[in-house]
Design an enzyme around this catalytic site. Sequence first.
Site, PDB file in Angstrom:
ATOM      1  N   LYS A   1      32.949 -36.994  61.448  1.00  9.29           N
ATOM      2  CA  LYS A   1      31.795 -37.273  62.069  1.00  9.29           C
ATOM      3  C   LYS A   1      30.518 -37.611  60.898  1.00  9.29           C
ATOM      4  O   LYS A   1      29.762 -38.350  61.169  1.00  9.29           O
ATOM      5  CB  LYS A   1      31.315 -35.829  62.877  1.00  9.29           C
TER       6      LYS A   1
ATOM      7  N   LYS B   1      41.950 -41.265  67.636  1.00  8.92           N
ATOM      8  CA  LYS B   1      42.463 -40.611  68.834  1.00  8.92           C
ATOM      9  C   LYS B   1      41.465 -40.907  69.924  1.00  8.92           C
ATOM     10  O   LYS B   1      40.506 -41.801  69.643  1.00  8.92           O
ATOM     11  CB  LYS B   1      42.065 -38.950  68.743  1.00  8.92           C
TER      12      LYS B   1
ATOM     13  N   LYS C   1      35.326 -39.536  73.133  1.00 11.98           N
ATOM     14  CA  LYS C   1      34.048 -39.689  73.921  1.00 11.98           C
ATOM     15  C   LYS C   1      33.208 -40.472  73.051  1.00 11.98           C
ATOM     16  O   LYS C   1      32.592 -41.225  73.590  1.00 11.98           O
ATOM     17  CB  LYS C   1      33.383 -38.291  74.102  1.00 11.98           C
TER      18      LYS C   1
HETATM   19  P1  TYM Z   1      35.650 -31.410  72.683  1.00 10.24           P
HETATM   20  O1  TYM Z   1      34.753 -31.696  73.533  1.00 10.24           O
HETATM   21  O2  TYM Z   1      35.657 -32.704  71.689  1.00 10.24           O
HETATM   22  O3  TYM Z   1      36.895 -31.582  73.451  1.00 10.24           O
HETATM   23  C1  TYM Z   1      37.420 -30.832  74.557  1.00 10.24           C
HETATM   24  C2  TYM Z   1      38.812 -30.405  74.700  1.00 10.24           C
HETATM   25  O4  TYM Z   1      39.630 -31.768  74.661  1.00 10.24           O
HETATM   26  C3  TYM Z   1      40.698 -31.838  73.637  1.00 10.24           C
HETATM   27  N1  TYM Z   1      40.698 -33.250  73.274  1.00 10.24           N
HETATM   28  C4  TYM Z   1      41.878 -33.930  73.238  1.00 10.24           C
HETATM   29  N2  TYM Z   1      43.291 -33.701  73.581  1.00 10.24           N
HETATM   30  C5  TYM Z   1      44.073 -34.419  73.318  1.00 10.24           C
HETATM   31  N3  TYM Z   1      43.898 -35.479  73.031  1.00 10.24           N
HETATM   32  C6  TYM Z   1      42.634 -36.133  72.669  1.00 10.24           C
HETATM   33  N4  TYM Z   1      42.153 -37.462  72.264  1.00 10.24           N
HETATM   34  C7  TYM Z   1      41.642 -35.305  72.881  1.00 10.24           C
HETATM   35  N5  TYM Z   1      40.325 -35.369  72.449  1.00 10.24           N
HETATM   36  C8  TYM Z   1      39.610 -34.071  72.755  1.00 10.24           C
HETATM   37  C9  TYM Z   1      39.859 -31.059  72.433  1.00 10.24           C
HETATM   38  O5  TYM Z   1      41.032 -30.551  71.616  1.00 10.24           O
HETATM   39  C10 TYM Z   1      39.336 -29.786  73.458  1.00 10.24           C
HETATM   40  O6  TYM Z   1      40.181 -28.982  73.398  1.00 10.24           O
HETATM   41  N6  TYM Z   1      34.717 -27.881  69.414  1.00 10.24           N
HETATM   42  C11 TYM Z   1      35.181 -28.358  70.609  1.00 10.24           C
HETATM   43  C12 TYM Z   1      34.333 -27.421  71.745  1.00 10.24           C
HETATM   44  C13 TYM Z   1      34.272 -26.257  71.415  1.00 10.24           C
HETATM   45  C14 TYM Z   1      35.438 -25.116  71.631  1.00 10.24           C
HETATM   46  C15 TYM Z   1      34.868 -23.542  71.257  1.00 10.24           C
HETATM   47  C16 TYM Z   1      36.694 -25.206  72.030  1.00 10.24           C
HETATM   48  C17 TYM Z   1      33.364 -25.466  71.420  1.00 10.24           C
HETATM   49  N7  TYM Z   1      33.420 -23.862  71.053  1.00 10.24           N
HETATM   50  C18 TYM Z   1      35.504 -22.535  71.306  1.00 10.24           C
HETATM   51  C19 TYM Z   1      37.538 -23.940  72.077  1.00 10.24           C
HETATM   52  C20 TYM Z   1      36.935 -22.844  71.662  1.00 10.24           C
HETATM   53  C21 TYM Z   1      35.011 -29.675  70.862  1.00 10.24           C
HETATM   54  O7  TYM Z   1      34.217 -30.344  70.574  1.00 10.24           O
HETATM   55  O8  TYM Z   1      36.012 -29.968  71.954  1.00 10.24           O
END
Ligand code: TYM
Length: 330
Positions: A115, A198, A201
């Site tokens: 990022k 990957k 968003k």
């Molecule tokens: P975020 O919002 O980027 O993504 C949400 C969830 O989707 C999964 N994900 C994917 N899985 C498979 N293929 C992909 N291309 C893909 N893109 C996203 C992510 O692994 C995630 O599970 N930091 C986290 C949010 C967060 C969090 C937490 C998660 C904040 N605190 C505590 C677990 C526990 C995030 O940015 O996810």
Amino acid sequence: MGTNRKRVLSGVQASGNLHLGNYIGALRQFIDLQRDYDCYIFIADLHAITVPQDPKALRKQIRSVVNMHLACGLDPDKVTLFRQSDVSAHSELGWLLNTIATMGELKRMTQFKDKAGGKAEASVGVGLFDYPVLMAADILLYEADLVPTGEDQKQHIELARDLAQRFNHRFGRTFRMPKPMIPKIGARIMGLDDPSVKMSKSAASAGNRIELIDSEDVIRKKVSRAVTDSGSEIKAGPKKPAVTNLLTIMCALTDRTVAELEKEFAGKGYKEFKEALADTVVAALKPIQQTLAELEKNPKYVDEVLARGAEKARPVAERTLAAAKQAMGL
Ligand code: TYM
């Protein structure tokens, strides 16, 4: 009630429209787990402000991510669904953990490197750098046993484990050790226009992802334009990253194996396979989109779900925060 059930915690950032990667890697797992586990699922709005954001857009985004969780089948009577910023213990424990985390370990986080990507250190926000510590606080506050996420969050969960261990060692046992829970199929869904990055968003090209709100037309276009590999066989393997990704999406949405799909499409071309994949995606998203449209007409219900979720989450989080402060001598 539910005292013997294992605790699950996960969050999804409110930073853009959710896509198939989020659904397959995370949301689908939540829906599967909600019956047998004590689930805490939250909208990570404090994480969403670690990159520049517009307040109006953020407010809308938070709402749309909550709605999408409900539309995908999360049942607020079974799951504690809440907004991270409604529970101030997240920020407080984040601060306490900052005092035991090191710059070195945060600099090693690959998501930060991606990022911050090449920007001069002077212009990278402290919040973005500190993001994984807040995430550790999210996890440890709820004494989570399991943290279901896609593969990209595994390193952050490992950091939460390291911080928990360090804290417990220095100040006495306070935190439970969480374990990552990464799906076997679809842990890393790749971009449709480039299988080396990957699905995300924030990818600049909309052709990278299928958003859960995409219309049938858009889905069909994106699938038909998805890149493929050389050769014409529908087969998974390291030499066929694009087809492997498409097969993975189809497997995840149909609960069939790669071998079954390879057999079904043996001797058939990319066109036929892509049409079948587009049909599958459209069929999977249709009921979700219908429920979403209903929810959007009922903002009061969603407010009530969030209020109820925050009320259930707060005392759990505050208990752990109080124990951590006590252990540190505060
Ligand atoms: P975020 O919002 O980027 O993504 C949400 C969830 O989707 C999964 N994900 C994917 N899985 C498979 N293929 C992909 N291309 C893909 N893109 C996203 C992510 O692994 C995630 O599970 N930091 C986290 C949010 C967060 C969090 C937490 C998660 C904040 N605190 C505590 C677990 C526990 C995030 O940015 O996810």
